[in-house]
Design a protein around this motif. Structure first.
Motif, PDB file in Angstrom:
ATOM      1  N   ARG A   1       0.569  -8.172  -6.755  1.00 17.14           N
ATOM      2  CA  ARG A   1      -0.292  -7.706  -5.658  1.00 17.14           C
ATOM      3  C   ARG A   1      -0.689  -8.860  -4.767  1.00 17.14           C
TER       4      ARG A   1
ATOM      5  N   ALA B   1      -5.819  -6.936  -2.638  1.00 18.54           N
ATOM      6  CA  ALA B   1      -6.639  -6.246  -3.631  1.00 18.54           C
ATOM      7  C   ALA B   1      -7.987  -5.918  -3.012  1.00 18.54           C
TER       8      ALA B   1
ATOM      9  N   ALA C   1      -2.619  -9.091  -9.633  1.00 23.81           N
ATOM     10  CA  ALA C   1      -2.660  -9.855  -8.391  1.00 23.81           C
ATOM     11  C   ALA C   1      -1.994 -11.216  -8.537  1.00 23.81           C
TER      12      ALA C   1
ATOM     13  N   ILE D   1       1.912  -4.148  -0.350  1.00 21.10           N
ATOM     14  CA  ILE D   1       1.129  -5.029  -1.229  1.00 21.10           C
ATOM     15  C   ILE D   1       1.969  -5.764  -2.265  1.00 21.10           C
ATOM     16  N   HIS D   2       3.132  -5.247  -2.648  1.00 22.66           N
ATOM     17  CA  HIS D   2       3.985  -5.958  -3.607  1.00 22.66           C
ATOM     18  C   HIS D   2       4.652  -7.129  -2.895  1.00 22.66           C
TER      19      HIS D   2
ATOM     20  N   TYR E   1       4.846  -0.622  -7.624  1.00 20.59           N
ATOM     21  CA  TYR E   1       3.476  -0.606  -8.136  1.00 20.59           C
ATOM     22  C   TYR E   1       3.498  -0.530  -9.662  1.00 20.59           C
TER      23      TYR E   1
END
Length: 461
Positions: A162, A165, A194, A291-292, A445
């Motif tokens: 991540r 966050a 994260a 986000i990845h 995810y």
């Protein structure tokens, strides 16, 4: 009479109801289906085939179904593993008197089984909503075997991926996260999903009194992180300065108002610089970005491969990037069509659209338009060779799908983060005479129920 349910937010001294259940198939949304005396119960933190003891968390007598969390496992699946994060471990959390935090609801399942379950969910949604009988693939791992020790990136374990966050704050000013479907905020002292750029800030050691929410972005390219603070209405500037002083000097800090989409500088920049597919992107505030850490490259690769291989994307092509964000797909599309082609980039959020203008200012073949997709398509009709469609979780919807079909492109690359809205939209395309001719799914995810799909849709001949 409805079972008495004790929740962390309740002051009533009631006895929580527990049941022993056999866990059935996985369902969309991060839970599995079980039954008790004919009633459906959606159970989180189980695995199909297990026998478990659950705690009912939502069990109104008049409800069509109940919800529950696993508190003990009586007959475990061979795919059950020790959870990597104590506060997200349902059994451990309830033993300590509170629900688990959300955001890692598959952390008790081996990664291969997680992906098998996600594949099953995607196949079920496509069959039920779009009459697609068979999904000829599996949810693909992304980034495995590419661990980066310097960034604490344990890709093979599905951790450290991540780059963004979001956190809540407890009434005592400690960093926390919400339990699933609850206002209860649980303190956290780590975020194993994260990247190290987030964890090294040690936000859990900071007194966050006066802050309602914290958003953090730590770009995968290692550029300067950004901490966004959403202050309470009565928070004074002195309190904000005290928080800023506790953060490392190389971190940008800003306040943000999620309702007004306003960002105000406290220190450094109000934006971060991301990189993907040979391009740099400016992302302001809480603007959208995958986000990845490996997601942008994986998705751009899948989209351009579908369009290139089909002959829909080449020099001189006329294409559009809809729900374009800051231009993740727009920039590589501009590369592909060259200066003899054209790219229409449409984004609804004003701030993100401004970022797109900055990111694409050197590409004369790109036209950036801020506005709703359906309105822009009405105002700027043209003959498209191909469209890229990356809508929010709710999907495009019937009206937009009808407009896309009427625009007459030769192909559409559809990027989706929700299998249910995606399958519904596929059905709308099929009703309009189109076919699903290519589909890939990605596990962007890990340890959650979420997945991403990239599809190729074409008119039937």
């Amino acid at each position: 009479m409805s079972p008495k349910i004790q929740t962390p937010d309740s002051h009533a001294k009631e006895t929580a109801t527990e049941l022993v259940l056999d866990i059935g198939p996985v369902a969309h949304g991060g839970h599995c289906v079980a039954r008790h005396e004919g009633r459906v119960i959606f159970v989180r933190h189980g695995i199909p085939g297990e026998t478990v003891r659950v705690r009912l968390t939502d069990a109104e007598e008049s409800a069509k179904f109940w919800r529950a969390d696993v508190v003990d496992v009586l007959d475990a699946s061979p795919d059950r593993v020790g959870h990597f994060w104590h506060v997200a471990d349902s059994r451990r959390a309830w033993a300590h008197g509170h629900p688990p935090v959300g955001g890692a609801e598959f952390g008790h399942i081996s990664l291969p089984r997680q992906r098998a379950l996600k594949t099953a969910v995607l196949a079920e949604q496509l069959k039920r909503l779009a009459a697609v009988e068979h999904f000829p693939g599996t949810v693909e791992a992304v980034g495995d075997g590419q661990a980066d020790a310097d960034l604490n990136h344990d890709a093979g374990a599905g951790l450290g991926w991540r780059t963004r966050a979001g956190f809540s704050v407890t009434t005592g000013g400690k960093l926390g996260m919400h339990a699933h479907r609850s206002d209860h905020v649980i303190p956290v002292r780590e975020m194993p999903l994260a990247v190290d750029g987030i964890n090294r800030l040690r936000l859990w050691d900071i007194d966050l009194q006066g802050i309602d929410r914290v958003e953090v972005a730590a770009p995968a390219n290692g550029s300067r992180p950004l901490v966004l603070l959403a202050p309470a209405a009565d928070t004074k500037a002195k309190r904000l300065s005290a928080i800023v002083a506790q953060l490392p000097d190389d971190v940008s800090v800003a306040t943000f108002d999620p309702l007004k989409d306003e960002v105000r500088q406290l220190r450094g920049r109000t934006w971060v610089q991301e990189s993907a597919a040979g391009h740099d992107y400016r992302i302001t505030g809480a603007g959208f970005w995958q986000i990845h850490r490996d997601a942008p490259g994986a998705l751009v690769g899948a989209v351009t491969e579908f369009l290139h291989d089909g002959g829909f994307l080449e020099p001189g092509s006329v294409v559009a990037d809809l729900y374009a964000g800051a231009g993740l797909f727009t920039a590589p599309l501009a590369d592909a069509v060259g200066e003899t082609g054209s790219v229409l980039s449409v984004e609804g959020a004003p701030g993100t659209s401004r970022d797109a203008r900055k990111n694409l200012h050197g590409a004369p073949q790109v036209e950036i338009v801020q506005g709703r997709v359906e309105r822009v398509l009405r105002q700027k009709p043209r003959n498209f060779d191909a469209l890229v469609l990356d809508p929010p979780r709710a999907g495009a919807g019937k009206s937009v799908v009808s407009q896309l079909i009427a625009a007459g492109p030769r192909a559409i690359a559809y990027v989706s983060c929700d299998p249910a809205s995606f399958a519904r939209d596929v059905a709308y395309f099929q009703q309009g005479g189109w076919s699903l001719t290519g589909l890939r799914a990605f596990d962007l995810y890990p340890h959650t129920h979420h997945l991403e799909t990239v599809a190729l849709l074409t008119p039937r001949r």
